[in-house]
Design an enzyme around this catalytic site. Structure first.
Site, PDB file in Angstrom:
ATOM      1  N   SER A   1      -3.322  -6.881   3.230  1.00  0.00           N
ATOM      2  CA  SER A   1      -3.982  -5.701   3.796  1.00  0.00           C
ATOM      3  C   SER A   1      -4.181  -4.623   2.731  1.00  0.00           C
ATOM      4  O   SER A   1      -5.274  -4.081   2.576  1.00  0.00           O
ATOM      5  CB  SER A   1      -3.150  -5.154   4.958  1.00  0.00           C
TER       6      SER A   1
ATOM      7  N   ARG B   1      -1.743  -6.681  14.254  1.00  0.00           N
ATOM      8  CA  ARG B   1      -0.359  -6.661  13.764  1.00  0.00           C
ATOM      9  C   ARG B   1       0.447  -5.597  14.479  1.00  0.00           C
ATOM     10  O   ARG B   1       1.631  -5.781  14.786  1.00  0.00           O
ATOM     11  CB  ARG B   1      -0.341  -6.398  12.257  1.00  0.00           C
TER      12      ARG B   1
ATOM     13  N   HIS C   1      -2.152   3.322  -4.898  1.00  0.00           N
ATOM     14  CA  HIS C   1      -1.799   3.185  -3.491  1.00  0.00           C
ATOM     15  C   HIS C   1      -0.322   3.460  -3.327  1.00  0.00           C
ATOM     16  O   HIS C   1       0.495   3.068  -4.162  1.00  0.00           O
ATOM     17  CB  HIS C   1      -2.105   1.782  -2.965  1.00  0.00           C
TER      18      HIS C   1
ATOM     19  N   LYS D   1      -8.155  -4.014   0.529  1.00  0.00           N
ATOM     20  CA  LYS D   1      -8.895  -2.741   0.598  1.00  0.00           C
ATOM     21  C   LYS D   1      -9.088  -2.133  -0.789  1.00  0.00           C
ATOM     22  O   LYS D   1     -10.069  -1.432  -1.039  1.00  0.00           O
ATOM     23  CB  LYS D   1      -8.173  -1.763   1.524  1.00  0.00           C
TER      24      LYS D   1
END
Length: 462
Positions: A189, A174, A88, A193
């Site tokens: 968050s 948010r 990520h 995921k």
């Protein structure tokens, strides 16, 4: 006390007053968010309370876990244990690392169910880039994702409606409550995921610089520590690379132009900084998964997958199973072929030239990203459309010598490159006139590496 006996307003008061929420209290709040049995104003109030008072590492782990389990998770064969991994990035300009990294890891024996996102603010989205390729499907259900990973070894897809539904609600809230930059909310968050993929390990790229969310090294390290701590609490091995994001990564900024550059990397070519990051991120994952004896050995395995073009053909295979016509996938991945025979490219081309000779001291990634988005490469709203064919391709990098009147960038657009945008581009490059005539050594983009320590989930109070 049972979850049903909690009142949302009491939980808001508790967090508003800086107190720590229990696992059951956090579970109750997220359950109410998922089932839509809480008012939007109450969600906003809780988010602001978290933003102002923060969360402990234990609270963040509990929040991440309940978000992860608010929907379905991917399940893998037992023989894949220790082989499932993902990466990520917190978002950068010109960051197309995922495109070559996923197939390169698959060549090295890693299973990569990469769930990616779309453009956010000035940063590009991996899914938007891949949708430059005619026919590429990113909206796949869990069953199809598992089938593709079984067959190919990797896929790059979007989050399904059934995955982490709590995050979809909290993420949108948010955005409208000015709480996006909360560290625990960011960590929960991101990791929720990724955790729903059931990975053994994650490599995370936290960007640092004027074109990143974390503009300072201190902020980047705080986020890195929060991310690895959250992963550790969930029993996931993690490593974070803090990387520079003042200048763009690679030479291409946009959607189709970044796909073309990623394919160049898959051919064993492309910009040095892009290849370095692909190899280092892959090297850390291979070492963490015990598929390499060291990070350096792992990076060499990734480099070999690129140089041999095995990763390129794995990418082609992934394209075909995700909906791209075989003839288009083959043409894109044929060494030496022009990728823009398949990819869209805006019809107008404007070249930019240096106003003086010298060493390029700065190329402002944020300024270039803003212009690219205004040309159509980004979205003004979540459901907005984008133009896959517009973009900027740089001809020089920071540290290189450039002669006066030499081209430093090409802009692809649809006739909407006005004088104001041109001025912004001209200001984006800084040339030091009295800096000699020799290129300077290219500095590594990697600022620091933060490792997580795996711990049993029971250590967070389960």
């Amino acid at each position: 006390m049972s979850e049903d006996s909690f009142r949302i307003v009491d939980l808001i008061v508790k967090k508003r007053d800086g107190k720590e929420l229990s696992e059951d209290e956090i579970n109750h709040f997220v359950k109410c968010v998922t089932t839509k049995s809480v008012l939007d104003c109450q969600i906003g109030a809780m988010l602001m309370a978290i933003y102002l008072n923060g969360m402990t590492s234990v609270e963040t782990v509990h929040l991440t876990k309940v978000m992860m389990t608010s929907g379905e998770s991917l399940m893998w064969p037992t023989e894949w244990k220790g082989s499932v991994a993902d990466k990520h990035s917190t978002g950068g300009v010109g960051d197309k690392v995922s495109l070559p990294l996923a197939p390169a890891l698959a060549v090295c024996g890693v299973k990569v169910p990469m769930i990616s996102g779309r453009s956010l603010g000035h940063t590009g989205g991996t899914l938007d880039k891949l949708e430059s390729i005619r026919g590429f499907q990113v909206n796949l259900d869990s069953k199809r994702i598992c089938e593709i990973v079984q067959k190919v070894g990797c896929c790059i897809v979007g989050q399904t409606d059934a995955m982490v539904p709590a995050d979809k609600v909290l993420y949108s809230m948010r955005d409208v409550t000015a709480t996006v930059s909360s560290m625990p909310l960011i960590s929960s968050s991101i990791i929720s995921k990724k955790a729903c993929e059931n990975p053994t390990a994650l490599v995370l790229d936290v960007k640092c610089g004027k074109a990143a969310f974390a503009t300072t090294e201190e902020c980047a390290r705080d986020l890195a520590q929060s991310l690895v701590g959250t992963c550790s609490g969930l029993g996931i091995k993690a490593v974070v690379l803090i990387t520079a994001m003042d200048a763009p990564l690679g030479s291409a900024i946009g959607n189709s132009v970044e796909v073309a550059e990623a394919i160049s990397c898959l051919n064993g070519e492309g910009p040095r900084d892009l290849k370095e990051l692909v190899c280092k991120e892959g090297g850390h994952l291979l070492y963490t998964l015990k598929k390499a004896e060291s990070v350096e050995d792992g990076a060499e395995c990734i480099a070999d997958a690129l140089k041999s073009r095995k990763a390129l053909y794995k990418f082609q295979e992934m394209l075909e199973v995700q909906g791209v016509l075989p003839q288009d996938a083959q043409k894109l991945c044929q060494p030496g072929a022009d990728p823009f025979e398949v990819l869209p490219l805006a019809p107008r081309k404007t070249e930019l030239f240096a106003k003086k000779s010298g060493i390029v001291k700065e190329i402002d990634a944020l300024a270039l990203a803003i212009v690219t988005n205004k040309l159509g490469a980004g979205r003004d709203e979540p459901e907005g459309s984008i133009d896959h064919g517009v973009g900027i391709v740089l001809c020089v990098r920071v540290g290189q010598f450039i002669k006066q009147s030499s081209k430093w960038a090409t802009v692809y657009h649809n006739g909407n490159l006005n004088d104001s945008l041109k001025t912004s581009l001209e200001k984006a490059i800084k040339v030091e006139q009295n800096a000699g005539t020799e290129d300077l050594p290219i500095a590594s983009r990697i600022i620091d590496v933060v490792h997580g320590k795996r711990q049993h989930p029971a250590s967070v109070g389960q």
